[in-house]
Design an enzyme around this catalytic site. Structure first.
Site, short mmCIF file in Angstrom:
data_model
loop_
_atom_site.label_atom_id
_atom_site.label_comp_id
_atom_site.label_asym_id
_atom_site.label_seq_id
_atom_site.Cartn_x
_atom_site.Cartn_y
_atom_site.Cartn_z
N ASP A 45 2.46 5.48 -6.72
CA ASP A 45 3.83 5.16 -6.18
C ASP A 45 5.19 5.38 -6.90
O ASP A 45 6.52 5.23 -6.06
CB ASP A 45 3.85 4.42 -4.81
CG ASP A 45 3.25 4.78 -4.02
OD1 ASP A 45 2.86 5.24 -3.78
OD2 ASP A 45 2.04 3.47 -3.35
N HIS B 134 0.92 -0.74 -0.05
CA HIS B 134 -0.42 0.28 -0.09
C HIS B 134 0.83 1.01 -0.06
O HIS B 134 1.77 1.30 -1.06
CB HIS B 134 -0.66 -0.06 1.49
CG HIS B 134 -1.85 0.71 1.11
ND1 HIS B 134 -2.36 1.55 0.31
CD2 HIS B 134 -3.05 0.91 2.05
CE1 HIS B 134 -3.67 2.45 0.79
NE2 HIS B 134 -4.33 2.04 1.81
N HIS C 5 -2.30 -2.53 -10.04
CA HIS C 5 -3.28 -2.04 -8.91
C HIS C 5 -4.52 -2.99 -8.48
O HIS C 5 -5.34 -3.39 -9.65
CB HIS C 5 -4.07 -0.15 -9.65
CG HIS C 5 -4.55 0.58 -8.25
ND1 HIS C 5 -5.59 0.49 -8.10
CD2 HIS C 5 -3.24 1.26 -7.68
CE1 HIS C 5 -5.91 1.18 -7.11
NE2 HIS C 5 -4.30 1.60 -6.54
N1 CMC Z 1 4.93 -6.72 -10.35
C1 CMC Z 1 4.83 -7.74 -10.89
N2 CMC Z 1 3.39 -9.15 -10.97
C2 CMC Z 1 2.16 -8.23 -10.31
C3 CMC Z 1 2.72 -6.68 -10.13
C4 CMC Z 1 3.75 -5.80 -10.00
N3 CMC Z 1 4.09 -4.89 -9.20
N4 CMC Z 1 1.61 -6.61 -9.42
C5 CMC Z 1 0.41 -7.68 -9.78
N5 CMC Z 1 1.25 -8.48 -10.44
C6 CMC Z 1 0.44 -9.29 -11.09
C7 CMC Z 1 0.54 -10.78 -9.74
O1 CMC Z 1 1.36 -11.47 -9.69
C8 CMC Z 1 -0.90 -11.92 -10.76
O2 CMC Z 1 -0.26 -12.66 -11.15
P1 CMC Z 1 -0.70 -14.02 -11.77
O3 CMC Z 1 -2.27 -13.86 -12.01
O4 CMC Z 1 0.33 -14.64 -12.75
O5 CMC Z 1 -0.62 -14.53 -10.32
C9 CMC Z 1 -1.33 -10.37 -11.46
O6 CMC Z 1 -0.85 -9.87 -12.02
C10 CMC Z 1 -2.68 -10.05 -10.66
O7 CMC Z 1 -2.47 -9.10 -9.09
P2 CMC Z 1 -3.42 -9.42 -7.64
O8 CMC Z 1 -1.85 -9.56 -6.80
O9 CMC Z 1 -3.35 -10.37 -8.24
O10 CMC Z 1 -3.27 -8.51 -8.16
P3 CMC Z 1 -4.49 -7.12 -6.56
O11 CMC Z 1 -5.20 -6.36 -7.65
O12 CMC Z 1 -4.05 -8.60 -5.10
O13 CMC Z 1 -2.63 -7.13 -6.08
C11 CMC Z 1 -1.21 -4.82 -6.01
C12 CMC Z 1 -2.93 -5.07 -5.70
C13 CMC Z 1 -0.99 -3.31 -6.10
C14 CMC Z 1 -1.57 -5.21 -4.26
C15 CMC Z 1 0.09 -5.20 -5.89
O14 CMC Z 1 -0.98 -4.84 -7.90
C16 CMC Z 1 0.67 -5.22 -6.22
O15 CMC Z 1 1.39 -5.90 -5.69
N6 CMC Z 1 1.65 -4.62 -6.73
C17 CMC Z 1 3.03 -3.36 -6.12
C18 CMC Z 1 3.15 -3.14 -5.37
C19 CMC Z 1 2.27 -1.65 -5.07
O16 CMC Z 1 3.22 -0.96 -5.95
N7 CMC Z 1 1.72 -0.72 -4.35
C20 CMC Z 1 1.14 0.56 -4.41
C21 CMC Z 1 -0.58 0.12 -4.70
S1 CMC Z 1 -0.86 1.80 -5.23
C22 CMC Z 1 -0.59 3.06 -4.25
C23 CMC Z 1 -1.83 2.52 -3.14
O17 CMC Z 1 -2.90 3.13 -2.97
O18 CMC Z 1 -1.66 2.01 -1.35
#
Ligand code: CMC
Length: 445
Positions: free
Chosen positions: A380, A285, A324
């Site tokens: 971010d 986050h 996201h």
């Molecule tokens: N790098 C590589 N792969 C990713 C990433 C990433 N940053 N984000 C998602 N994926 C992949 C994930 O591994 C999954 O792949 P698969 O379908 O093969 O298992 C797919 O994309 C879907 O991801 P998810 O984890 O199911 O998506 P989510 O909605 O649960 O998570 C998230 C959203 C923001 C937590 C995630 O994208 C992430 O961890 N990003 C990196 C951390 C980040 O930048 N966070 C800041 C968010 S914006 C500011 C805020 O509001 O906090």
């Protein structure tokens, strides 16, 4: 505040315009058919409870870990269209607010629902500015932290501690009291943050200067040294204020949900804000901005980006600042942040890490792995580069997110409190553990 309409109470006019607003479900286990009302594209999870195998059955629940498809509230604060990359506060596009508003005006809009008149803004600004001082005792427990304590840890603790100084905050259904806590929280967050930063450097605390703007005063409390009057650089002051606007609210994200969830127990707003700040601290986050910078430093050069991306794709780690839950398109905030970065670099010099960041973005936006999963830079991804150029240490990055998000948290909290449909948040579970079994004495195990 507008009265809240129930999720299943579409007006008669809406219902006739849209045709029959129901969902028919056939339970193939029993052959029974159920008709469930739909409103605003939602069904009520409680309407599923009537679906039973027999009269002793508890009834059907919906299973949705991480709330990926569950609306937990009706809200009128922030609108996001993740596919189109749209973000609006109370109907106003983020791009317009970033260009024309300032943080305190935006905070007023988010909390009150309308842009303030000149007089309303002057009063609002006056009250927040005159609640920036914190009790001297807070300095004493800040002094108890190690010199290298993470400022988010210090923030979470000191925000929670504010509840002990303002017991009147428990009067959560008193509008006047809520307003006072709102001024206090928005006013004191930069002071707590400034003090936490100065503690980590072993520098004397710099007190608020009420003649400066919200962002200008924050810079003063961080960076003032021997000068009699700190004068912030106007470009940096405006850049920080705009970043505050971009971070002010983001509908039902993890920390807003924490604020609502904890607040639903009717605890005071300081305790709930401490919980929201803790949620924000996590690297998935608000802690992501800190992780992005660490990642760019680890990559170290443009040449090493392809190798790093390869490891991301192999599942070794995530590309921080990408992806996201809601945006499946370019985060509109990231676009504005990129522009601010250029303005800040003009004053402070170009941050060399920007080339690594741009290369990460260039490669990722063309790569099948990221394209298929619709992973774009989020807010971010570029903020850390700006913060670093402005002289903030990486540990302060999530703090720079928490300060402006406070207005959003309070708005979400207040909306929850005033919503007659809301109750203490208490999800159901699907229990798959052991059936009842007799206790086994220790000698027999
Ligand atoms: N790098 C590589 N792969 C990713 C990433 C990433 N940053 N984000 C998602 N994926 C992949 C994930 O591994 C999954 O792949 P698969 O379908 O093969 O298992 C797919 O994309 C879907 O991801 P998810 O984890 O199911 O998506 P989510 O909605 O649960 O998570 C998230 C959203 C923001 C937590 C995630 O994208 C992430 O961890 N990003 C990196 C951390 C980040 O930048 N966070 C800041 C968010 S914006 C500011 C805020 O509001 O906090």
């Amino acid at each position: 505040m507008n009265p809240v309409k129930s999720a299943t109470q579409a007006t008669a006019e809406e219902a006739s315009r849209m045709g029959k607003q129901t969902l028919t479900i056939i339970d193939n286990r029993t052959g029974k058919q159920y008709e469930i009302p739909i409103a605003h594209d939602a069904i009520r999870a409680m309407d599923l409870r009537q679906i039973k195998l027999n009269e002793h059955d508890f009834g059907m629940v919906s299973y949705d870990p991480a709330f990926t498809n569950t609306a937990s509230c009706i809200s009128r604060i922030t609108y996001i269209d993740g596919d189109a990359g749209i973000l609006r506060y109370r109907g106003y596009p983020i791009e317009e607010l970033a260009e024309k508003s300032n943080y305190l005006e935006t905070a007023y809009l988010i909390l009150r629902g309308e842009l303030p008149t000149k007089q309303q803004l002057a009063e609002w600004t006056y009250h927040i500015t005159h609640h920036t001082f914190i009790h001297e005792s807070i300095k004493k427990f800040l002094d108890g932290f190690h010199y290298d304590a993470h400022p988010m840890g210090m923030m979470i603790s000191t925000i929670a501690a504010l509840s002990t100084f303002y017991p009147d905050a428990k009067d959560i259904f008193n509008q006047e009291s809520r307003l006072k806590q709102t001024w206090r929280l928005i006013g004191k967050m930069p002071t707590l943050a400034g003090f936490a930063y100065r503690h980590s450097l072993g520098m004397p605390y710099a007190y608020p200067d009420n003649e400066l703007s919200y962002a200008g005063n924050f810079l003063n409390m961080l960076f003032k040294t021997t000068e009699l009057k700190y004068r912030p650089n106007p470009t940096l002051e405006r850049a920080l204020d705009t970043l505050f606007i971009l971070h002010a609210d983001h509908e039902q994200n993890c920390s807003a949900n924490a604020m609502r969830n904890v607040g639903s127990s009717h605890v005071d707003p300081y305790s709930a804000t401490a919980a929201a700040t803790a949620a924000l601290y996590g690297p998935l986050h608000g802690g992501a901005n800190e992780e992005v910078l660490r990642m760019l430093l680890e990559i170290g050069s443009v040449q090493r980006v392809p190798e790093y991306i390869k490891r991301v794709k192999a599942g070794e780690f995530k590309l921080m600042g990408f992806g996201h839950r809601v945006y499946k398109n370019y985060d509109p905030r990231a676009r504005i942040v990129k522009r601010i970065a250029d303005e800040v670099f003009e004053v402070m010099g170009r941050n060399p890490l920007i080339d690594i960041a741009l290369e990460c973005e260039r490669i990722a936006l063309q790569d099948d792995y990221f394209v298929k999963r619709r992973l774009y830079p989020n807010v971010d991804f570029y903020t850390g580069l700006i913060y670093q150029s402005m002289g903030f240490p990486v540990t302060m990055f999530p703090v720079l997110f928490a300060i402006p998000r406070t207005s959003g948290w309070i708005a979400q909290w207040e909306e929850m409190l005033l919503d007659p449909e809301q109750k203490i948040a208490r999800p159901r579970q699907v229990y798959l553990g052991e059936e009842q079994r007799p206790y086994v004495p220790i000698e027999q195990r």
